[in-house]
Design an enzyme around this catalytic site. Structure first.
Site, PDB file in Angstrom:
ATOM      1  N   ARG A   1     -95.265 -22.209  18.711  1.00 41.93           N
ATOM      2  CA  ARG A   1     -94.064 -23.023  18.928  1.00 41.93           C
ATOM      3  C   ARG A   1     -93.797 -23.235  20.416  1.00 41.93           C
ATOM      4  O   ARG A   1     -93.378 -24.317  20.833  1.00 41.93           O
ATOM      5  CB  ARG A   1     -92.851 -22.354  18.274  1.00 41.93           C
ATOM      6  CG  ARG A   1     -92.879 -22.367  16.750  1.00 41.93           C
ATOM      7  CD  ARG A   1     -91.545 -21.890  16.187  1.00 41.93           C
ATOM      8  NE  ARG A   1     -91.540 -21.916  14.738  1.00 41.93           N
ATOM      9  CZ  ARG A   1     -91.864 -20.878  13.981  1.00 41.93           C
ATOM     10  NH1 ARG A   1     -92.225 -19.738  14.548  1.00 41.93           N
ATOM     11  NH2 ARG A   1     -91.835 -20.966  12.661  1.00 41.93           N
ATOM     12  N   ARG A   2     -94.014 -22.167  21.211  1.00 40.61           N
ATOM     13  CA  ARG A   2     -93.725 -22.245  22.653  1.00 40.61           C
ATOM     14  C   ARG A   2     -94.937 -21.740  23.431  1.00 40.61           C
ATOM     15  O   ARG A   2     -95.305 -20.564  23.338  1.00 40.61           O
ATOM     16  CB  ARG A   2     -92.488 -21.406  22.998  1.00 40.61           C
ATOM     17  CG  ARG A   2     -91.215 -21.876  22.308  1.00 40.61           C
ATOM     18  CD  ARG A   2     -89.986 -21.117  22.819  1.00 40.61           C
ATOM     19  NE  ARG A   2     -90.129 -19.682  22.660  1.00 40.61           N
ATOM     20  CZ  ARG A   2     -89.846 -19.032  21.535  1.00 40.61           C
ATOM     21  NH1 ARG A   2     -89.442 -19.696  20.466  1.00 40.61           N
ATOM     22  NH2 ARG A   2     -89.980 -17.717  21.479  1.00 40.61           N
TER      23      ARG A   2
ATOM     24  N   LYS B   1     -97.472 -15.034   1.714  1.00 39.60           N
ATOM     25  CA  LYS B   1     -97.130 -14.701   0.323  1.00 39.60           C
ATOM     26  C   LYS B   1     -96.094 -15.650  -0.259  1.00 39.60           C
ATOM     27  O   LYS B   1     -96.166 -16.015  -1.439  1.00 39.60           O
ATOM     28  CB  LYS B   1     -96.631 -13.267   0.230  1.00 39.60           C
ATOM     29  CG  LYS B   1     -95.459 -12.947   1.140  1.00 39.60           C
ATOM     30  CD  LYS B   1     -95.090 -11.495   1.100  1.00 39.60           C
ATOM     31  CE  LYS B   1     -94.033 -11.170   2.168  1.00 39.60           C
ATOM     32  NZ  LYS B   1     -94.622 -11.180   3.524  1.00 39.60           N
TER      33      LYS B   1
ATOM     34  N   GLU C   1    -106.110 -12.062   1.148  1.00 34.07           N
ATOM     35  CA  GLU C   1    -105.965 -10.618   0.936  1.00 34.07           C
ATOM     36  C   GLU C   1    -104.735 -10.054   1.640  1.00 34.07           C
ATOM     37  O   GLU C   1    -104.066  -9.153   1.122  1.00 34.07           O
ATOM     38  CB  GLU C   1    -107.221  -9.898   1.438  1.00 34.07           C
ATOM     39  CG  GLU C   1    -107.232  -8.405   1.178  1.00 34.07           C
ATOM     40  CD  GLU C   1    -107.285  -8.064  -0.302  1.00 34.07           C
ATOM     41  OE1 GLU C   1    -106.326  -7.417  -0.795  1.00 34.07           O
ATOM     42  OE2 GLU C   1    -108.253  -8.443  -0.971  1.00 34.07           O
TER      43      GLU C   1
ATOM     44  N   GLY D   1    -100.714  -5.559   2.741  1.00 27.22           N
ATOM     45  CA  GLY D   1    -101.326  -5.350   4.048  1.00 27.22           C
ATOM     46  C   GLY D   1    -102.820  -5.089   4.003  1.00 27.22           C
ATOM     47  O   GLY D   1    -103.603  -5.883   3.490  1.00 27.22           O
TER      48      GLY D   1
ATOM     49  N   GLY E   1     -87.240   0.511  12.799  1.00 28.51           N
ATOM     50  CA  GLY E   1     -88.050  -0.695  12.800  1.00 28.51           C
ATOM     51  C   GLY E   1     -88.678  -1.035  11.466  1.00 28.51           C
ATOM     52  O   GLY E   1     -89.495  -1.960  11.378  1.00 28.51           O
TER      53      GLY E   1
ATOM     54  N   ASP F   1     -89.222 -10.513  -1.406  1.00 29.65           N
ATOM     55  CA  ASP F   1     -90.569 -10.233  -0.908  1.00 29.65           C
ATOM     56  C   ASP F   1     -91.447  -9.664  -2.020  1.00 29.65           C
ATOM     57  O   ASP F   1     -92.575 -10.116  -2.240  1.00 29.65           O
ATOM     58  CB  ASP F   1     -90.489  -9.260   0.263  1.00 29.65           C
ATOM     59  CG  ASP F   1     -91.851  -8.827   0.772  1.00 29.65           C
ATOM     60  OD1 ASP F   1     -92.449  -9.574   1.562  1.00 29.65           O
ATOM     61  OD2 ASP F   1     -92.315  -7.744   0.372  1.00 29.65           O
TER      62      ASP F   1
ATOM     63  N   LYS G   1     -94.946 -11.248  -4.142  1.00 29.42           N
ATOM     64  CA  LYS G   1     -96.183 -10.488  -4.303  1.00 29.42           C
ATOM     65  C   LYS G   1     -96.501 -10.255  -5.787  1.00 29.42           C
ATOM     66  O   LYS G   1     -97.673 -10.288  -6.196  1.00 29.42           O
ATOM     67  CB  LYS G   1     -96.073  -9.165  -3.557  1.00 29.42           C
ATOM     68  CG  LYS G   1     -95.956  -9.338  -2.046  1.00 29.42           C
ATOM     69  CD  LYS G   1     -95.598  -8.046  -1.343  1.00 29.42           C
ATOM     70  CE  LYS G   1     -95.462  -8.242   0.156  1.00 29.42           C
ATOM     71  NZ  LYS G   1     -95.019  -7.013   0.858  1.00 29.42           N
TER      72      LYS G   1
ATOM     73  N   GLY H   1     -97.221  -4.340   8.791  1.00 28.52           N
ATOM     74  CA  GLY H   1     -97.498  -4.036  10.191  1.00 28.52           C
ATOM     75  C   GLY H   1     -98.573  -4.954  10.733  1.00 28.52           C
ATOM     76  O   GLY H   1     -99.415  -5.466   9.984  1.00 28.52           O
TER      77      GLY H   1
END
Length: 441
Positions: free
Chosen positions: A42-43, A103, A127, A132, A185, A199, A203, A305
């Site tokens: 985008r930037r 997804k 995959e 992950g 986090g 989410d 899946k 991650g």
């Protein structure tokens, strides 16, 4: 083999780093070197932490990058529905191979991508879209094609698994556990997609599509989140020798008319501590697959991650690059079964119901009568004073009592109707908690 990378955030940056660090090994595995033809962002001027890449490769013209004749493989890690869908359809129709971690798009309109891949003759690999780095989708798509998968049960969202694991370990409430997950986090600033089950539902749709050779979309998945799970629910689960997990459950079986169909749902559920999924803690993912010949299989690992997801992306890149070099294409989408999706009301499940009731004679008989009228069999009953332990008391002459009832398997519609009638009884002060129970008593 020249790659167009769409997106250079957390996952995209890791893909670039791994391509640089493992370039010699990747070239040896494929039979040709991998080169980045361009990176759509985008930037352009954003600080990217010293990525080992020529700044001239960055562009804001994603569509122009995709259309270049020297691009063999398009790797998409931007997420969202549009413009990702338009870009990937364009790439696939042009005969380019696509690797995506998207997804949401696959669950929303995966059929359009598969149709475009068939039209253009390229590969579509994804995959990284579920769990992950865990090698899960390719075993479902390829390794188990000689078998009949009957059920897939999984923990596929690391944020909710961290929250529920913390609640189980410490007795904390949902808000407190969510705050901890955010500080560490594990949770986004806006955790809605995770804690409300969106989410996991995306899946679940992808898993069901692959396992049952049918197109299943996100709209077909019954979805409930974990925001209503309380510390009291967790304590009650512990008292039963259970724990609570947000599960995605996809199963095949006969519907109400005896036709084979699939059931796909995402919701919190109690599972016994002896179940393999019960020990999956922290932000890990695990998927439990049941098949006629293979029996029970479990896939476990880090489900999110930058590095784990980039590992899955590069695994797909190696596969599609090999195919292009050899002039072949991977097996196309397998949706021959075209099984209908059963409504949630037909799903067979069990309930754990906690009732705050009047503490007087005849209450248990009246409550049991409601279950009987809806043809729901009661497995266990625990009774105790409100606010106290479940010591078998609560049959005195005043105040409130707590009834904790666990049912046998019944259609979800019958269980829901039972709860609705219970809410209307004068003797029921409140239905304190309703949770499904999976995995055996």
């Amino acid at each position: 083999m020249r790659l167009a990378l769409l997106g250079c955030g957390t996952v995209g940056a890791e893909v670039v780093r791994l391509l640089h660090e493992q370039s010699a090994d990747l070239a040896a595995r494929i039979g040709a070197p991998l080169e980045i033809a361009g990176i759509a962002v985008r930037r352009i001027g954003r600080d990217r932490g010293g990525l080992p890449v020529d700044p001239a490769l960055f562009t804001t013209d994603a569509l122009g990058l995709i259309k270049r004749d020297d691009v063999d493989v398009v790797v998409e890690v931007i997420g969202g529905i549009e413009p990702a869908r338009s870009w990937l359809v364009e790439a696939l129709r042009a005969g380019k191979s696509v690797v995506t971690a998207n997804k949401a798009l696959l669950a929303e309109d995966g059929g359009a991508l598969h149709d475009a891949a068939a039209e253009g003759g390229g590969d579509l690999y994804y995959e990284a879209a579920v769990a992950g780095a865990i090698p899960l989708l390719r075993p479902l798509r390829e390794s188990l094609h000689g078998d009949r998968i009957t059920r897939v049960t999984g923990i596929v969202n690391g944020t909710t698994n961290f929250i529920l694991s913390a609640m189980h370990a410490s007795g904390a409430g949902f808000a407190e556990a969510l705050e901890e997950a955010t500080e560490l986090g594990y949770a986004e600033a806006d955790p809605t997609a995770d804690v409300e089950g969106f989410d996991a539902a995306a899946k679940a749709a992808i898993l069901a599509s692959l396992a049952f050779h049918s197109r299943v979309g996100a709209a077909d998945v019954h979805r409930e989140g974990i925001t209503e799970v309380t510390a009291a629910d967790v304590a009650s689960a512990k008292a039963m020798g259970h724990t609570i997990k947000l599960l995605c459950i996809a199963a095949r079986g006969a519907d109400g008319q005896g036709r084979e169909a699939v059931s796909v749902r995402v919701h919190p559920a109690m599972i016994p501590l002896t179940h393999p999924l019960a020990s999956v803690g922290d932000a890990f993912n695990a998927v439990f697959v049941e098949a006629d010949a293979a029996g029970q299989l479990m896939f476990y690992g880090r489900g999110a991650g930058g590095a784990p997801t980039a590992s899955a992306v590069l695994g797909d890149v190696v596969a599609v690059a090999r195919n292009r070099l050899a002039g072949v294409r991977a097996a196309s989408e397998s949706a021959y079964a075209d099984l209908p999706v059963r409504p949630m009301g037909e799903a067979l499940t069990r309930y754990h119901i906690s009732l705050d009731v009047a503490d007087r004679p005849g209450v248990l008989e009246a409550v049991a009568g409601v279950f009987a009228r809806h043809h729901v069999s009661i497995a266990t009953v625990r009774q105790g004073p409100a606010g106290g332990g479940n010591d078998g008391g609560g049959n005195g002459g005043g105040g409130d009592a707590i009834l904790v009832i666990v049912t046998h398997v019944a259609p979800d519609a019958a269980l829901a109707a039972t709860v609705r009638e219970l809410r209307g009884l004068d003797i029921v002060r409140s239905v304190a908690s309703v949770l499904r129970v999976e995995g055996g008593l």
